[in-house]
Scaffold this motif. Structure first.
Motif, short mmCIF file in Angstrom:
data_model
loop_
_atom_site.label_atom_id
_atom_site.label_comp_id
_atom_site.label_asym_id
_atom_site.label_seq_id
_atom_site.Cartn_x
_atom_site.Cartn_y
_atom_site.Cartn_z
N THR A 106 46.16 83.06 27.53
CA THR A 106 45.44 81.78 27.53
C THR A 106 44.86 81.50 26.14
O THR A 106 44.84 80.35 25.70
CB THR A 106 44.32 81.79 28.59
N ASP A 107 44.43 82.56 25.46
CA ASP A 107 43.91 82.39 24.11
C ASP A 107 45.00 82.02 23.11
O ASP A 107 44.76 81.29 22.15
CB ASP A 107 43.21 83.67 23.64
N VAL A 108 46.22 82.53 23.34
CA VAL A 108 47.32 82.33 22.40
C VAL A 108 48.08 81.05 22.67
O VAL A 108 48.44 80.31 21.76
CB VAL A 108 48.29 83.53 22.46
N SER A 166 45.62 90.00 35.17
CA SER A 166 44.51 89.17 34.69
C SER A 166 44.20 89.43 33.23
O SER A 166 43.91 88.50 32.47
CB SER A 166 43.25 89.43 35.52
N ALA A 167 44.23 90.70 32.83
CA ALA A 167 43.96 91.04 31.43
C ALA A 167 45.00 90.39 30.51
O ALA A 167 44.65 89.84 29.46
CB ALA A 167 43.96 92.56 31.27
N LEU A 168 46.26 90.43 30.91
CA LEU A 168 47.32 89.84 30.11
C LEU A 168 47.20 88.32 30.07
O LEU A 168 47.34 87.70 29.02
CB LEU A 168 48.69 90.24 30.66
N PRO A 220 44.73 78.20 33.85
CA PRO A 220 45.84 77.25 33.84
C PRO A 220 47.22 77.88 33.99
O PRO A 220 48.22 77.22 33.80
CB PRO A 220 45.72 76.59 32.47
N MET A 221 47.28 79.17 34.31
CA MET A 221 48.56 79.84 34.48
C MET A 221 48.69 80.40 35.89
O MET A 221 47.70 80.54 36.61
CB MET A 221 48.71 80.97 33.47
#
Length: 123
Positions: A118-120, A111-113, A87-88
């Motif tokens: 997305t979790d936060v 992508s890692a960031l 979603p980003m």
């Protein structure tokens, strides 16, 4: 945690030659994280510009070639690479002389960031 993420983006921006800014936004172009050099073009970092990527990627998806993952836009003085991380959306702004291949290779680090974001962030 946001300061660590911002520092990570700043380090990524500084270690890649000719990168002027990196912006992580939601689908509508609302900035979540942004780092930029002084010479970065402000217009390329505005939500109205970044949100056009979502519209363009939706239209490109209608061509029947599958999901659009990246988009490169090259202008007279700048180039912009958008990464579809729904979603980003991650956007890298660089000079026109920057190595486009290196900009596109930033996908893995970003992508890692984005997966952590997305979790936060509730997008």
């Amino acid at each position: 945690m946001p300061e660590e993420m911002k520092k990570y983006l700043l380090d990524l921006m500084n270690c890649t030659e000719d990168v002027l800014g990196i912006v992580i936004t939601d689908r509508d172009g609302v900035p979540i994280l942004k780092v930029a050099a002084e010479e970065a073009p402000e217009l390329a970092m505005r939500p109205t510009y970044i949100s056009t990527f979502s519209m363009a990627t939706d239209q490109a998806g209608k061509l029947g070639m599958g999901k659009n993952h990246k988009m490169v836009c090259v202008y007279g003085n700048y180039q912009v690479v958008h990464f579809n991380k729904l979603p980003m959306v991650a956007t890298v702004i660089a000079t026109s002389g920057a190595n486009t291949g290196l900009l596109m290779d930033m996908d893995m680090e970003i992508s890692a960031l984005v997966s952590q974001l997305t979790d936060v962030v509730d997008v």
